[in-house]
Motif scaffolding. Structure first.
Motif, mmCIF file in Angstrom:
data_model
loop_
_atom_site.group_PDB
_atom_site.id
_atom_site.type_symbol
_atom_site.label_atom_id
_atom_site.label_comp_id
_atom_site.label_asym_id
_atom_site.label_seq_id
_atom_site.Cartn_x
_atom_site.Cartn_y
_atom_site.Cartn_z
ATOM 1 N N LEU A 50 12.855 10.087 1.125
ATOM 2 C CA LEU A 50 11.976 9.637 0.050
ATOM 3 C C LEU A 50 12.207 8.162 -0.278
ATOM 4 O O LEU A 50 11.252 7.427 -0.547
ATOM 5 C CB LEU A 50 12.164 10.491 -1.215
ATOM 6 C CG LEU A 50 11.596 11.910 -1.145
ATOM 7 C CD1 LEU A 50 11.935 12.675 -2.419
ATOM 8 C CD2 LEU A 50 10.096 11.905 -0.900
ATOM 9 N N LYS A 51 13.450 7.718 -0.233
ATOM 10 C CA LYS A 51 13.756 6.306 -0.479
ATOM 11 C C LYS A 51 13.143 5.420 0.605
ATOM 12 O O LYS A 51 12.600 4.362 0.314
ATOM 13 C CB LYS A 51 15.274 6.088 -0.534
ATOM 14 C CG LYS A 51 15.903 6.621 -1.801
ATOM 15 C CD LYS A 51 17.416 6.489 -1.767
ATOM 16 C CE LYS A 51 18.034 7.224 -2.942
ATOM 17 N NZ LYS A 51 19.478 7.378 -2.807
ATOM 18 N N LYS A 52 13.225 5.863 1.857
ATOM 19 C CA LYS A 52 12.651 5.092 2.959
ATOM 20 C C LYS A 52 11.121 5.031 2.844
ATOM 21 O O LYS A 52 10.518 3.997 3.087
ATOM 22 C CB LYS A 52 13.077 5.682 4.306
ATOM 23 C CG LYS A 52 14.543 5.444 4.612
ATOM 24 C CD LYS A 52 14.951 6.110 5.925
ATOM 25 C CE LYS A 52 16.436 6.028 6.171
ATOM 26 N NZ LYS A 52 16.929 4.707 6.498
ATOM 27 N N ILE A 53 10.515 6.157 2.448
ATOM 28 C CA ILE A 53 9.054 6.183 2.268
ATOM 29 C C ILE A 53 8.664 5.233 1.147
ATOM 30 O O ILE A 53 7.697 4.467 1.260
ATOM 31 C CB ILE A 53 8.553 7.620 2.002
ATOM 32 C CG1 ILE A 53 8.763 8.496 3.250
ATOM 33 C CG2 ILE A 53 7.089 7.617 1.573
ATOM 34 C CD1 ILE A 53 8.518 9.975 3.007
ATOM 35 N N ALA A 54 9.406 5.272 0.041
ATOM 36 C CA ALA A 54 9.119 4.388 -1.095
ATOM 37 C C ALA A 54 9.254 2.912 -0.688
ATOM 38 O O ALA A 54 8.468 2.070 -1.112
ATOM 39 C CB ALA A 54 10.048 4.709 -2.269
ATOM 40 N N ALA A 55 10.233 2.609 0.151
ATOM 41 C CA ALA A 55 10.451 1.234 0.594
ATOM 42 C C ALA A 55 9.283 0.744 1.461
ATOM 43 O O ALA A 55 8.925 -0.436 1.417
ATOM 44 C CB ALA A 55 11.761 1.128 1.363
ATOM 45 N N ILE A 56 8.693 1.651 2.220
ATOM 46 C CA ILE A 56 7.530 1.292 3.056
ATOM 47 C C ILE A 56 6.325 1.011 2.164
ATOM 48 O O ILE A 56 5.600 0.050 2.374
ATOM 49 C CB ILE A 56 7.214 2.413 4.067
ATOM 50 C CG1 ILE A 56 8.322 2.494 5.116
ATOM 51 C CG2 ILE A 56 5.852 2.177 4.744
ATOM 52 C CD1 ILE A 56 8.256 3.729 5.994
ATOM 53 N N GLY A 57 6.135 1.889 1.164
ATOM 54 C CA GLY A 57 4.974 1.759 0.280
ATOM 55 C C GLY A 57 5.237 0.715 -0.742
ATOM 56 O O GLY A 57 4.482 0.326 -1.555
ATOM 57 N N MET A 84 0.844 -1.185 0.000
ATOM 58 C CA MET A 84 0.000 0.000 0.000
ATOM 59 C C MET A 84 0.888 1.246 0.000
ATOM 60 O O MET A 84 1.708 1.414 0.906
ATOM 61 C CB MET A 84 -0.884 -0.025 1.255
ATOM 62 C CG MET A 84 -1.759 1.190 1.390
ATOM 63 S SD MET A 84 -2.794 1.141 2.864
ATOM 64 C CE MET A 84 -1.659 1.738 4.082
ATOM 65 N N PRO A 85 0.767 2.100 -0.987
ATOM 66 C CA PRO A 85 1.625 3.289 -1.043
ATOM 67 C C PRO A 85 1.308 4.268 0.090
ATOM 68 O O PRO A 85 0.175 4.380 0.545
ATOM 69 C CB PRO A 85 1.304 3.904 -2.400
ATOM 70 C CG PRO A 85 -0.019 3.366 -2.781
ATOM 71 C CD PRO A 85 -0.150 2.024 -2.115
ATOM 72 N N VAL A 86 2.337 4.963 0.528
ATOM 73 C CA VAL A 86 2.186 5.969 1.567
ATOM 74 C C VAL A 86 1.582 7.223 0.941
ATOM 75 O O VAL A 86 2.111 7.747 -0.032
ATOM 76 C CB VAL A 86 3.559 6.291 2.211
ATOM 77 C CG1 VAL A 86 3.443 7.462 3.171
ATOM 78 C CG2 VAL A 86 4.123 5.064 2.906
ATOM 79 N N LYS A 87 0.456 7.659 1.482
ATOM 80 C CA LYS A 87 -0.204 8.865 0.974
ATOM 81 C C LYS A 87 -0.309 9.950 2.034
ATOM 82 O O LYS A 87 -0.110 11.114 1.752
ATOM 83 C CB LYS A 87 -1.604 8.525 0.466
ATOM 84 C CG LYS A 87 -1.584 7.633 -0.759
ATOM 85 C CD LYS A 87 -2.975 7.323 -1.239
ATOM 86 C CE LYS A 87 -2.892 6.408 -2.452
ATOM 87 N NZ LYS A 87 -4.084 5.639 -2.674
ATOM 88 N N LYS A 88 -0.623 9.550 3.283
ATOM 89 C CA LYS A 88 -0.814 10.511 4.370
ATOM 90 C C LYS A 88 0.250 10.300 5.438
ATOM 91 O O LYS A 88 0.432 9.198 5.943
ATOM 92 C CB LYS A 88 -2.211 10.360 4.981
ATOM 93 C CG LYS A 88 -2.482 11.358 6.077
ATOM 94 C CD LYS A 88 -3.938 11.485 6.519
ATOM 95 C CE LYS A 88 -4.703 10.231 6.696
ATOM 96 N NZ LYS A 88 -6.009 10.446 7.345
ATOM 97 N N ILE A 89 0.964 11.386 5.770
ATOM 98 C CA ILE A 89 2.061 11.321 6.730
ATOM 99 C C ILE A 89 1.785 12.270 7.897
ATOM 100 O O ILE A 89 1.455 13.437 7.688
ATOM 101 C CB ILE A 89 3.404 11.687 6.059
ATOM 102 C CG1 ILE A 89 3.713 10.700 4.918
ATOM 103 C CG2 ILE A 89 4.535 11.708 7.091
ATOM 104 C CD1 ILE A 89 4.937 11.040 4.096
ATOM 105 N N LEU A 90 1.933 11.746 9.097
ATOM 106 C CA LEU A 90 1.824 12.552 10.315
ATOM 107 C C LEU A 90 3.223 12.974 10.733
ATOM 108 O O LEU A 90 4.099 12.134 10.937
ATOM 109 C CB LEU A 90 1.158 11.742 11.428
ATOM 110 C CG LEU A 90 1.152 12.346 12.837
ATOM 111 C CD1 LEU A 90 0.421 13.685 12.869
ATOM 112 C CD2 LEU A 90 0.519 11.361 13.817
#
Length: 121
Positions: A114-121, A1-7
């Protein structure tokens, strides 16, 4: 599931603004909290896809907030990346033990984030 909303949880208005501006420019919806207590409440209310958590904050610090979020049934599956000026290896180990998915020291390298976010999503 891609990351869309970040707190983004940080007591520094400057850090919150800079992070929100960067994330928004990269297509993310951003929710902000100015301390650990507010971060825990917004994690429960908003159910973001990712949390960026500062450590040094008044009241509930980032370690305590991460532990609370990672152990709560409603929020335990939300990955948390700690973003902090605390750069000792023991700080990182402690953060990971509290339930953090990853740990980055400030100033946060935006390309790495951004790389870490992409890896999560």
């Amino acid at each position: 599931m891609p990351v869309k909303k970040i707190l983004v949880v940080d007591d520094s208005p400057t850090e919150r603004f800079a992070m929100a501006e960067f994330l928004t420019k990269n297509g993310f919806a951003v929710v902000m909290a100015e301390n650990g207590e507010d971060g825990v409440a917004k994690a429960r209310a908003e159910l973001p896809d990712l949390i960026l958590m500062d450590v040094v904050m008044p009241g509930i610090n980032g370690y305590q907030a991460t532990r609370t979020i990672s152990r709560d049934e409603a929020t335990r599956n939300i990955p948390i990346i700690m973003t902090t000026s605390k750069d000792q290896e023991t700080d990182k180990i402690w953060g990971m033990r509290q339930g953090a998915f990853d740990y980055m020291t400030k100033p946060v390298n935006q390309d790495d984030l951004l790389k870490k976010i992409a890896a999560i999503g």
